[in-house]
Design a protein around this motif. Structure first.
Motif, PDB file in Angstrom:
ATOM      1  N   GLU A   2       0.860  -1.183   0.000  1.00 21.97           N
ATOM      2  CA  GLU A   2       0.000   0.000   0.000  1.00 21.97           C
ATOM      3  C   GLU A   2       0.895   1.231   0.000  1.00 21.97           C
ATOM      4  N   THR A   4       0.838   5.749   0.090  1.00 22.43           N
ATOM      5  CA  THR A   4       0.143   7.026   0.175  1.00 22.43           C
ATOM      6  C   THR A   4       1.197   8.128   0.140  1.00 22.43           C
ATOM      7  N   THR A   8      -1.740  13.920   0.576  1.00 27.84           N
ATOM      8  CA  THR A   8      -3.133  13.517   0.349  1.00 27.84           C
ATOM      9  C   THR A   8      -3.864  13.148   1.638  1.00 27.84           C
ATOM     10  N   VAL A   9      -3.157  13.183   2.764  1.00 23.99           N
ATOM     11  CA  VAL A   9      -3.747  12.832   4.061  1.00 23.99           C
ATOM     12  C   VAL A   9      -4.094  14.114   4.805  1.00 23.99           C
ATOM     13  N   ALA A  29      -4.057   5.706   6.402  1.00 24.98           N
ATOM     14  CA  ALA A  29      -4.262   5.938   4.968  1.00 24.98           C
ATOM     15  C   ALA A  29      -3.953   4.705   4.135  1.00 24.98           C
ATOM     16  N   VAL A  30      -3.167   3.776   4.690  1.00 25.52           N
ATOM     17  CA  VAL A  30      -2.829   2.562   3.950  1.00 25.52           C
ATOM     18  C   VAL A  30      -3.337   1.312   4.659  1.00 25.52           C
TER      19      VAL A  30
END
Length: 158
Positions: A2, A4, A8-9, A29-30
């Motif tokens: 995964e 991120t 984007t968080v 997030a992942v």
């Protein structure tokens, strides 16, 4: 795998008095299950979570930018960009991050995600219990709460 990007968080702001900081939960997030990682930003004059230690989860801090201090069991320790600090899952891992500088302090907090966990807050005379999902975990908890250390109850009801 995964992946991120921290851009984007979303930031989550915590603001109880001098414990004011922003946090991005990167591991959420992942959907990481066994490893926690958050990006923190402390403004000048602010502090992180109250002084505490975990009994089941080891933590580590990596300072990305700025400078401040780590309140540890042994006293105050200077923090500067590039510092990496490990915090064992016992009383010697007690910690709180303070930003006593004029610039923001950014760091990563990384932790194991074991449960159950008891988190002890010596200066507040409290402890927290987390069962089903560790502190910072995203799962449903079957038992959680904060209690005064001096509270006592009998094992057998009379």
């Amino acid at each position: 795998m995964e992946k991120t990007n921290e851009a984007t968080v979303d930031w989550k702001t915590y603001d109880p008095d001098e414990t004011t900081f922003r946090r991005k939960e990167l591991s959420s997030a992942v959907d990481a299950a066994d490893l926690g990682c958050s990006l923190y930003e402390l403004s000048p004059g602010m502090c992180s979570w109250p002084y505490h230690y975990h009994t089941a989860n080891e933590e580590a801090l990596y300072v990305l930018a700025g400078k401040g201090k780590l309140k540890a069991e042994t006293g105050l320790v200077e923090l500067t960009a590039g510092d990496y600090v490990t915090l064992p899952a016992n009383e010697s891992g007690g910690h709180r991050v303070l930003n006593d500088s004029e610039e923001p302090l950014r760091y990563l907090a990384i932790s194991t995600m074991n449960e159950p966990d008891v988190t002890v807050y010596p200066e507040m005379d409290k402890f927290g219990v987390f069962v089903g999902s560790p502190p910072g975990g995203r799962g449903e908890r079957t038992l959680e709460g904060y209690y005064h250390i001096d509270d006592e109850t009998e094992y057998w009801e009379e």
